[in-house]
Enzyme design. Structure first.
Site, mmCIF file in Angstrom:
data_model
loop_
_atom_site.group_PDB
_atom_site.id
_atom_site.type_symbol
_atom_site.label_atom_id
_atom_site.label_comp_id
_atom_site.label_asym_id
_atom_site.label_seq_id
_atom_site.Cartn_x
_atom_site.Cartn_y
_atom_site.Cartn_z
ATOM 1 N N GLY A 71 0.837 -1.193 0.000
ATOM 2 C CA GLY A 71 0.000 0.000 0.000
ATOM 3 C C GLY A 71 0.863 1.230 0.000
ATOM 4 O O GLY A 71 2.078 1.167 -0.191
ATOM 5 N N MET A 73 1.701 3.107 2.505
ATOM 6 C CA MET A 73 2.641 3.183 3.629
ATOM 7 C C MET A 73 3.815 2.237 3.447
ATOM 8 O O MET A 73 4.935 2.550 3.811
ATOM 9 C CB MET A 73 1.935 2.846 4.941
ATOM 10 N N GLY A 74 3.575 1.045 2.934
ATOM 11 C CA GLY A 74 4.660 0.091 2.849
ATOM 12 C C GLY A 74 4.174 -1.247 2.337
ATOM 13 O O GLY A 74 3.122 -1.350 1.705
ATOM 14 N N VAL A 76 3.689 -5.507 3.292
ATOM 15 C CA VAL A 76 3.504 -6.463 4.372
ATOM 16 C C VAL A 76 3.972 -7.830 3.902
ATOM 17 O O VAL A 76 3.586 -8.285 2.809
ATOM 18 C CB VAL A 76 2.028 -6.536 4.819
ATOM 19 N N LYS A 91 5.187 -5.565 8.682
ATOM 20 C CA LYS A 91 4.878 -4.392 7.864
ATOM 21 C C LYS A 91 6.112 -3.490 7.818
ATOM 22 O O LYS A 91 6.508 -2.913 8.838
ATOM 23 C CB LYS A 91 3.681 -3.634 8.433
ATOM 24 N N ASP A 185 -10.269 4.647 10.360
ATOM 25 C CA ASP A 185 -10.297 4.133 8.980
ATOM 26 C C ASP A 185 -10.857 2.716 8.956
ATOM 27 O O ASP A 185 -10.325 1.839 8.284
ATOM 28 C CB ASP A 185 -8.893 4.177 8.371
#
Length: 798
Positions: A71, A73-74, A76, A91, A185
């Protein structure tokens, strides 16, 4: 293929993504995707997961197995922790170009780690560690080897199955709110479904703080993106007040949950808009899209959660979930309530022809401190004031929680839950009556008894039964079962065995009541008759399975697992415990049962090989989190966790660590129970044993002699024997070891007796005396002490 048609299979969707469907099927899938957002998101996710990634072999000490997803952010990964020999999810934060973006994303990942660290709930992903690798931050979490709720829903499910899964996820969200955490979220893609069928809420990256600000005017497909910067979250799931720039609250999380539930039921989101402003207008209009056939009551429940005005939504996510427990209407419900072997008990019934009584004064007069004050002054004068104060705080707090739960049950007209709560009140009344006539043993443990009263939340699992099961006999048996449960709770096990055995026979024609009596009987027999305990639990599980009562199955399996654990049969315990986990997940979770299962794993840690030290400690830390979340910082079980950690460290020869844990055990017990409580001496005898291992014999000896004079405990006798042996006074040591073995045999501490007898044989062998291993071998075969088998082998060779 219309949007209301059945969803394509997972294989068909993956084939569509890979371009291997024939033209006709591809057209059908395209037409379905145009109206079904669930399947559309599955295809998008599949396309994302097919994208190439740079190979990574290891991060920190973790061996990377495969990527799970990526995603903004990073990324996994599925990874393996070689130290604890377990698979985890890792993650890893992406390295961004902008320094400010790096800092912001790091704060989100740290916020996620902190949020998860505060939660210990079966429906929330557990966090294990946060660290750095080559300057990049990563978070290590529980690995859930299963789909998101989006993927799970794509296979086609009955509305009742969808509701049950979303209620599980909602329990995790409610637990976050109870811990003061707002998710910000919540959506279908942020819930994972494990192979055990349990939903876990994840991705708390926005939970660390409000990231609201001026609302951007985004157009078209940009609404589907997870926002960063001015607006954090996923707009199509957001409450209108958050879209307008206000701070997120539990009410806005509730709106997101209601959007998720509606989307799961209808396979289409309730509101759409080409811009943020258009989306807000559609929400305020209050006419959500979707035409799936679901019960009218359920539709009304979700619509309330989707209200544009936060004040018109449910008081909390928990209240919404309570309302979602839809039950068939029955004229005369008989309720089989959930029961914890330490927590709650019984079968709960409403009187025929009457409805729930919801007067505010319920429970008044049940607890009057004066009822126990005179008794305590007579039998425990030194501690009477401390006991009364501790019991008063615990019972008063319980009544407050009980009234809140009862009010909630009345508000949603949940007769089954209401009846379970009424019977809990009867049980607690029986406990209070016993306290008013307490003996010395009960007075000593009164504070912990009061802190372990049945959790009113457990009545959420009460099951309505058919009216033909309800008659005067059942009503009377239900109340007597509650009274018998009170005997279990107060430690009056001989009386509890008699009462529950009688009830088990009398309830032969009432399967639900008989099941409850069998579980309570097994609990009362735990340390007396292993074969009978196992037999009773097997019968209870058979009844619960026929009734499809997963909660009762989970409870019986937890008692069974802990039964084997206390006997040192770790392989059997480790086989049963995952079955209990699965049953508990199917039942929708129960914080108290989950805590008991975690505690059972912790309690056997000292029996593990020292090479498993890290695993044993991790089990106890999980137990600590579970009890603290359930009962707060003064949970009586937390002192037990400190003690278990000390014993684990002691067995691993980490004596300084053991001393630290035993001192923590002593300090916690002193704070909650006052200076004369018996568990303080448990901490002291354990600490003195550590001093022996550290070679501080002169400090340890007076502690043991004082404990022998005041308590006569086998552990103190054994400790004094260790001191004498350390000084070379072997004949004197043998006298004390034999005394310890006799005391342990008389008080059912069989594993300790095994250790005593093996030690006696070792001393006799060292003195070149004849050694008869018969008693030691027999004792250790039934109740082994850690390392006893190897010591017996060495003695036989000698």
């Amino acid at each position: 293929m219309a949007a209301s048609s059945p969803c394509p299979s997972d294989d068909a969707l993956v084939a569509f993504d890979r371009g291997t469907l024939d033209d006709d099927l591809r057209r059908d899938v395209l037409e379905h995707l145009d109206g079904c957002e669930i399947c559309h998101e599955v295809v998008v996710a599949a396309a994302r997961d097919d994208s190439p990634r740079d190979p990574v072999l290891a991060i920190g000490r973790y061996t990377i197995e495969r990527p799970l997803g990526a995603g903004a952010m990073g990324i996994v990964f599925a990874a393996r922790d070689p130290d604890l020999d377990r698979r985890v999810a890792l993650k890893l934060l992406r390295k961004q170009l902008a320094v400010d973006e790096d800092r912001r994303l790091e704060q989100r990942l740290l916020g996620e780690a902190r949020a998860l660290a505060k939660l210990a709930h079966p429906n929330v992903v557990a966090a294990f560690e946060v660290a750095r690798h080559d300057g990049e931050l990563y978070l290590v979490m529980e690995l859930i080897d299963g789909p998101t709720l989006t993927g799970w829903l794509a296979g086609g499910r009955a509305w009742s199955d969808k509701l049950a899964m979303l209620v599980q996820a909602g329990r995790g969200l409610a637990a976050a709110h109870a811990a003061g955490i707002i998710h910000r979220d919540f959506k279908l893609d942020n819930v994972l479904v494990g192979p055990d069928g349990r939903a876990r809420v994840t991705d708390f990256g926005l939970a660390s703080g409000s990231l609201t600000g001026p609302t951007p005017d985004l157009e078209g497909n940009e609404l589907a993106l997870t926002m960063t910067g001015a607006l954090a979250g996923t707009p199509l799931y957001m409450a209108p007040e958050v879209l307008c720039g206000e701070a997120a609250t539990p009410a806005s999380d509730q709106f997101s949950f209601a959007v998720s539930l509606w989307t799961a039921l209808h396979h289409v989101r309730p509101f759409r808009g080409d811009s943020i402003r258009a989306l807000i207008c559609e929400i305020e209009r209050g006419d959500p899209r979707g035409s799936a056939r679901i019960p009218a009551a359920l539709r009304a429940i979700v619509l309330r959660g989707l209200a544009a005005d936060p004040a018109k939504r449910w008081p909390s996510v928990e209240a919404l979930l309570d309302a979602c427990v839809l039950r068939p209407r029955r004229r005369w419900p008989l309720v089989v309530g959930v029961v914890g072997a330490v927590a709650v008990g019984g079968a709960a019934m409403l009187s025929r022809g009457t409805g729930p009584s919801c007067e505010l004064s319920a429970g008044d007069g049940l607890w009057e401190p004066a009822r126990v004050r005179a008794r305590l002054a007579a039998i425990a004068p030194a501690r009477a004031a401390a006991i009364e104060q501790g019991v008063d705080v615990a019972i008063t707090g319980w009544l407050d929680r009980w009234r809140a739960a009862r009010s909630s049950a009345c508000r949603v007209a949940d007769a089954a839950r209401h009846a379970c709560l009424e019977l809990q009140l009867h049980q607690v009344g029986a406990v209070i009556s016993q306290l008013a006539d307490a003996d010395a043993t009960l007075a000593e443990n009164a504070i912990d008894v009061a802190r372990r009263l049945p959790d009113p939340r457990s009545c959420l699992h009460a099951l309505a039964q058919s009216p033909e099961d309800l008659d005067d006999t059942a009503l009377a048996l239900g109340r007597r079962l509650a009274e018998a449960r009170a005997l279990n709770l107060t430690g009056k096990y001989p009386e509890a065995r008699t009462a529950n055995a009688t009830l088990e026979v009398e309830a032969r024609t009432k399967p639900g009541l008989r099941m409850r009596a069998l579980i309570q009987l097994a609990d009362a027999e735990l340390d007396v008759d292993h074969a009978a305990t196992v037999r009773h639990l097997q019968e209870a599980i058979a009844i619960a399975s026929e009734r499809r009562d997963d909660h009762a199955i989970a409870e019986a399996l937890i008692v069974l697992a802990n039964t084997y654990g206390t006997r040192g049969e770790l392989v059997t315990q480790q086989t049963i415990a995952p079955l209990a986990d699965a049953a508990l997940a199917r039942a929708g979770g129960d914080a108290e049962l989950a805590a008991r299962l975690a505690h059972g794993r912790c309690r056997v840690g000292w029996r593990r090989d020292p090479s498993e030290y890290a695993r044993a400690v991790a089990d106890c830390e999980a137990s600590r989190r579970a009890w603290r979340a359930l009962r707060g910082d003064d949970a009586p079980e937390l002192a037990g966790v400190d003690n278990q950690l000390g014993m684990i460290a002691f067995q691993a020869a980490r004596y300084e660590d053991a001393a630290r844990h035993f001192r923590s055990f002593e300090a916690r017990t002193l704070r909650t129970h006052g200076p004369a409580y018996s568990d303080l001496d448990v901490a002291r005898v354990n600490l003195a044993s550590v001093l022996v291992k550290l070679g501080k014999l002169d400090e340890a000896e007076p502690m043991f002699r004082d404990l022998i004079a005041r308590r006569g405990w086998g552990s103190a006798l054994e400790g004094l024997a260790d001191v004498l042996r350390g000084r070379g006074q072997l004949d004197d040591a043998l006298v004390e070891y034999r005394a310890a073995a006799a005391w342990n045999a008389a008080n059912n501490y069989h594993a300790d007796r095994c250790n005593n007898l093996v030690t006696i044989a070792e001393i006799q062998a060292a003195q070149q005396r004849p050694v008869d291993l018969g008693d030691a071998a027999a004792a250790c075969s039934r109740f082994p002490h850690p390392g006893a088998d190897a010591r017996l082998v060495a003695l036989r060779k000698h």
